[in-house]
Design a protein around this motif. Structure first.
Motif, PDB file in Angstrom:
ATOM      1  N   ASN A 120      25.240  29.820 -23.878  1.00 58.09           N
ATOM      2  CA  ASN A 120      26.586  30.214 -24.294  1.00 58.09           C
ATOM      3  C   ASN A 120      26.604  31.646 -24.795  1.00 58.09           C
ATOM      4  N   ASN A 121      27.705  32.336 -24.558  1.00 60.37           N
ATOM      5  CA  ASN A 121      27.861  33.688 -25.077  1.00 60.37           C
ATOM      6  C   ASN A 121      27.774  33.698 -26.596  1.00 60.37           C
ATOM      7  N   HIS A 122      28.368  32.693 -27.251  1.00 58.47           N
ATOM      8  CA  HIS A 122      28.363  32.714 -28.712  1.00 58.47           C
ATOM      9  C   HIS A 122      26.973  32.445 -29.303  1.00 58.47           C
ATOM     10  N   VAL A 123      26.053  31.944 -28.493  1.00 61.49           N
ATOM     11  CA  VAL A 123      24.686  31.720 -28.969  1.00 61.49           C
ATOM     12  C   VAL A 123      23.941  33.039 -29.109  1.00 61.49           C
ATOM     13  N   ILE A 124      24.214  34.010 -28.223  1.00 62.33           N
ATOM     14  CA  ILE A 124      23.460  35.272 -28.234  1.00 62.33           C
ATOM     15  C   ILE A 124      24.320  36.471 -28.619  1.00 62.33           C
ATOM     16  N   ALA A 125      25.582  36.240 -28.974  1.00 58.40           N
ATOM     17  CA  ALA A 125      26.496  37.350 -29.303  1.00 58.40           C
ATOM     18  C   ALA A 125      25.964  38.160 -30.482  1.00 58.40           C
ATOM     19  N   LYS A 126      26.015  39.482 -30.342  1.00 55.09           N
ATOM     20  CA  LYS A 126      25.613  40.436 -31.388  1.00 55.09           C
ATOM     21  C   LYS A 126      24.139  40.327 -31.752  1.00 55.09           C
ATOM     22  N   ALA A 127      23.339  39.729 -30.896  1.00 62.82           N
ATOM     23  CA  ALA A 127      21.924  39.538 -31.208  1.00 62.82           C
ATOM     24  C   ALA A 127      21.149  40.846 -31.078  1.00 62.82           C
ATOM     25  N   LYS A 128      20.295  41.117 -32.043  1.00 61.57           N
ATOM     26  CA  LYS A 128      19.357  42.242 -31.964  1.00 61.57           C
ATOM     27  C   LYS A 128      18.077  41.799 -31.263  1.00 61.57           C
ATOM     28  N   SER A 224      24.733  23.831 -28.376  1.00 51.90           N
ATOM     29  CA  SER A 224      25.462  24.812 -27.581  1.00 51.90           C
ATOM     30  C   SER A 224      24.536  25.499 -26.585  1.00 51.90           C
ATOM     31  N   GLY A 225      24.961  25.540 -25.330  1.00 54.32           N
ATOM     32  CA  GLY A 225      24.158  26.149 -24.284  1.00 54.32           C
ATOM     33  C   GLY A 225      23.242  25.177 -23.585  1.00 54.32           C
ATOM     34  N   GLY A 226      23.195  23.938 -24.059  1.00 58.13           N
ATOM     35  CA  GLY A 226      22.344  22.925 -23.450  1.00 58.13           C
ATOM     36  C   GLY A 226      22.967  22.311 -22.214  1.00 58.13           C
ATOM     37  N   ALA A 227      22.245  21.357 -21.629  1.00 57.84           N
ATOM     38  CA  ALA A 227      22.624  20.801 -20.330  1.00 57.84           C
ATOM     39  C   ALA A 227      23.442  19.531 -20.474  1.00 57.84           C
ATOM     40  N   LEU A 228      24.433  19.398 -19.601  1.00 59.12           N
ATOM     41  CA  LEU A 228      25.119  18.129 -19.378  1.00 59.12           C
ATOM     42  C   LEU A 228      24.789  17.722 -17.949  1.00 59.12           C
ATOM     43  N   VAL A 229      24.083  16.603 -17.800  1.00 62.11           N
ATOM     44  CA  VAL A 229      23.631  16.178 -16.478  1.00 62.11           C
ATOM     45  C   VAL A 229      24.101  14.760 -16.199  1.00 62.11           C
ATOM     46  N   ASN A 230      24.215  14.433 -14.906  1.00 63.93           N
ATOM     47  CA  ASN A 230      24.528  13.062 -14.537  1.00 63.93           C
ATOM     48  C   ASN A 230      23.230  12.279 -14.384  1.00 63.93           C
ATOM     49  N   THR A 231      23.319  11.015 -14.009  1.00 68.41           N
ATOM     50  CA  THR A 231      22.127  10.167 -13.950  1.00 68.41           C
ATOM     51  C   THR A 231      21.200  10.536 -12.809  1.00 68.41           C
ATOM     52  N   ASN A 232      21.657  11.389 -11.904  1.00 65.52           N
ATOM     53  CA  ASN A 232      20.776  11.909 -10.852  1.00 65.52           C
ATOM     54  C   ASN A 232      20.014  13.141 -11.318  1.00 65.52           C
ATOM     55  N   GLY A 233      20.332  13.634 -12.522  1.00 64.13           N
ATOM     56  CA  GLY A 233      19.700  14.844 -13.027  1.00 64.13           C
ATOM     57  C   GLY A 233      20.377  16.117 -12.577  1.00 64.13           C
ATOM     58  N   ASP A 234      21.578  16.019 -11.979  1.00 64.11           N
ATOM     59  CA  ASP A 234      22.327  17.204 -11.545  1.00 64.11           C
ATOM     60  C   ASP A 234      22.990  17.870 -12.748  1.00 64.11           C
ATOM     61  N   LEU A 235      22.875  19.189 -12.836  1.00 65.11           N
ATOM     62  CA  LEU A 235      23.506  19.941 -13.918  1.00 65.11           C
ATOM     63  C   LEU A 235      24.994  20.074 -13.616  1.00 65.11           C
ATOM     64  N   ILE A 236      25.839  19.390 -14.364  1.00 63.69           N
ATOM     65  CA  ILE A 236      27.280  19.430 -14.100  1.00 63.69           C
ATOM     66  C   ILE A 236      28.058  20.163 -15.193  1.00 63.69           C
ATOM     67  N   GLY A 237      27.364  20.606 -16.248  1.00 62.81           N
ATOM     68  CA  GLY A 237      28.071  21.326 -17.304  1.00 62.81           C
ATOM     69  C   GLY A 237      27.126  21.972 -18.289  1.00 62.81           C
ATOM     70  N   ILE A 238      27.637  22.973 -19.024  1.00 63.26           N
ATOM     71  CA  ILE A 238      26.912  23.622 -20.111  1.00 63.26           C
ATOM     72  C   ILE A 238      27.642  23.279 -21.402  1.00 63.26           C
ATOM     73  N   ASN A 239      26.984  22.509 -22.274  1.00 60.32           N
ATOM     74  CA  ASN A 239      27.619  22.063 -23.513  1.00 60.32           C
ATOM     75  C   ASN A 239      28.027  23.267 -24.354  1.00 60.32           C
ATOM     76  N   THR A 240      29.268  23.243 -24.833  1.00 56.81           N
ATOM     77  CA  THR A 240      29.832  24.447 -25.430  1.00 56.81           C
ATOM     78  C   THR A 240      30.460  24.224 -26.795  1.00 56.81           C
ATOM     79  N   ALA A 241      31.258  23.174 -26.945  1.00 55.07           N
ATOM     80  CA  ALA A 241      32.091  23.093 -28.143  1.00 55.07           C
ATOM     81  C   ALA A 241      32.271  21.654 -28.596  1.00 55.07           C
ATOM     82  N   ILE A 242      32.543  21.541 -29.882  1.00 59.03           N
ATOM     83  CA  ILE A 242      33.024  20.281 -30.441  1.00 59.03           C
ATOM     84  C   ILE A 242      34.285  20.589 -31.239  1.00 59.03           C
ATOM     85  N   THR A 243      35.136  19.613 -31.352  1.00 63.39           N
ATOM     86  CA  THR A 243      36.330  19.747 -32.184  1.00 63.39           C
ATOM     87  C   THR A 243      36.150  18.838 -33.378  1.00 63.39           C
ATOM     88  N   SER A 244      35.964  19.443 -34.544  1.00 67.13           N
ATOM     89  CA  SER A 244      35.611  18.636 -35.710  1.00 67.13           C
ATOM     90  C   SER A 244      36.000  19.369 -36.977  1.00 67.13           C
TER      91      SER A 244
END
Length: 463
Positions: A120-128, A224-244
């Motif tokens: 995710n961009n917010h994981v590495i934003a402004k990083a030195k 954040s930035g981790g994998a969302l995969v289906n049961t075949n192991g296909d990468l179908i998303g990059i985990n980004t946000a929660i609403t809490s």
């Protein structure tokens, strides 16, 4: 006397035979079984046959997908510098003296054996400094290749001694609501954590004019930035946000669809920035008085309020009042369905747009174009690239035309004028405008050089 007795006996015998035959062959029996079991009775409430495989949960095997995924998901640490303590010393002498390193953590997914990692961009934003730790505990310094704030996707790279395990992008358009998925990441610095859930919704809009996959797989800070995969192991998303309200998982989380993430990564690698193709329409937000007034608050599809000048939609013949029902093979029921699909396309791509027009369904091919307008930072002016007519009228090939002015600046006569310079730096197009307005200080003076329809230069200074 004996004769009478024998006749009576025969009559009784015949009656018994008749009664027994009736009981045996004609009378319906109604038995009730009584037992000592006092459980509540169970009734079938539907005639629909049930599966002989049970509930279905035990039929799904997560182990292979989890085993393949954990080795391709990494722990990302970024080091930023704090802005000081806010003391009286900082006020007079600046904050450089008291800057302290701060460490943030997240996750990333290896997408190639030579060390490219999406996060995710917010994981590495402004990083030195960015460090990556693999599942085997090896740590590497990472280089930031590029990032896109709009989609919250970033690409980093490490140099490993050998080929790395990686995940290939799957097709997120094929993900189905109710499908089992795994979220893999590093919540709370707990490395290689796997959680399971289902796809709860697709094309979810979180107010960012972007499309997300919603899932109930547990995702927490660090995922954040981790994998969302289906049961075949296909990468179908990059985990980004929660609403809490608590900052921790409360039942649902969101991921950038893999088709969008893949397109952003490919653009960064090939062009150095994201190539955004747009359709060129304006819509009416639902649940607004204007939508109710126009009678489009509850339509099934996306209502076109107007078509942007010189856009692909204008050239293809889309019209105000059309209702978009489908784009290529993707059904469009709300705006997020449309933007989610368009986000995976580039300028020059052609899409088939199915619209409802006066009761008829029409399929219209539209060539997507690069974005021609945007709202600049700080001042909030809406500007667009010059059309051929604009260039003739204003006698210039460079600059941007002001098409929208916020309330704060409406008394300055800015509408319709051409911005050719900001603080004496030339503005050639909307990308220049976005960059130069983004450099404006809110506490200094800004000069804007413009052209009116007579070709005369005007210079305004804003405090």
């Amino acid at each position: 006397m004996k004769k009478i007795a024998s006749l009576l006996l025969m009559a009784l015998f015949a009656g018994a035979i008749t009664l027994g035959a009736y009981k045996l062959f004609f009378e319906k029996t109604d038995y009730q079984l009584v037992s000592t079991d006092d459980k509540m009775p169970v009734f079938t409430t539907s005639n629909t046959p049930t599966s002989n495989k049970g509930s279905g949960i035990n039929e799904v095997d997560f182990t292979i997908a989890a085993e393949n995924t954990v080795n391709a998901v990494v722990h990302v640490k970024n080091v930023t510098m704090s802005s000081g303590s806010g003391s009286l010393w900082d006020f007079f002498y600046g904050t450089e003296r008291n800057q302290q390193p701060q460490v943030g953590t997240g996750s990333g997914v290896i997408i190639s054996p030579d060390g490219y990692i999406v996060t995710n961009n917010h994981v590495i934003a402004k990083a030195k400094e960015v460090k990556v730790t693999l599942n085997n505990n090896k740590t590497y310094d990472a280089e930031i290749i590029g990032a896109d704030q709009n989609t919250d996707i970033a690409l980093i790279k490490i140099e490993a001694e050998t080929g790395l395990p990686y995940l290939a992008f799957g097709d997120s358009d094929n993900a189905k609501i109710g499908e089992w998925v795994l979220a893999v990441g590093n919540p709370f610095n707990l490395t290689s954590t796997v959680t399971a859930g289902i796809v709860s919704a697709k094309a979810r809009d979180l107010g960012r004019r972007q499309s997300f996959i919603q899932t109930d797989a547990a995702v927490n800070p660090g995922n954040s930035g981790g994998a969302l995969v289906n049961t075949n192991g296909d990468l179908i998303g990059i985990n980004t946000a929660i609403t809490s309200q608590t900052g921790s998982y409360v039942g649902y989380s969101f991921a950038v669809p893999s088709n969008i993430a893949k397109k952003v990564v490919e653009d960064i690698m090939e062009y150095g920035n994201v190539q955004n193709g747009i359709l060129g329409i304006n819509t009416i937000p639902v649940n607004t008085p204007y939508a109710v007034e126009k009678g489009v608050n509850e339509i099934d599809g996306v209502y076109i309020d107007n078509v942007v000048e010189d856009s692909g939609a204008a050239e293809a013949g889309l019209q105000s009042g059309d209702i978009i029902r489908q784009i290529d093979d993707v059904k469009v029921r709300r705006f997020a369905d449309l933007t989610g699909y368009i986000s995976s396309k580039r300028p020059g791509d052609e899409v088939q747009v199915k619209v409802k027009r006066e009761g008829d369904l029409l399929t219209i091919p539209v060539m997507l174009k690069a974005r021609q307008s945007l709202v600049v930072p700080v001042m909030g002016l809406e500007v667009k690239n010059l059309s051929k007519d604009d260039q003739k009228t204003y006698k210039t090939k460079k600059g941007v035309k002001i098409t929208g002015v916020p309330e704060t600046y409406r008394g300055y006569g800015l509408q319709g004028k051409i911005i050719v310079a900001v603080d004496d730096k030339e503005v050639k197009d909307i990308q220049d405008a976005r960059r130069l307005f983004g450099e404006i200080s809110r506490y200094g003076k800004t000069s804007i050089t413009m052209l009116n329809e007579d070709g005369e230069r005007e210079r305004l200074i804003f405090q």
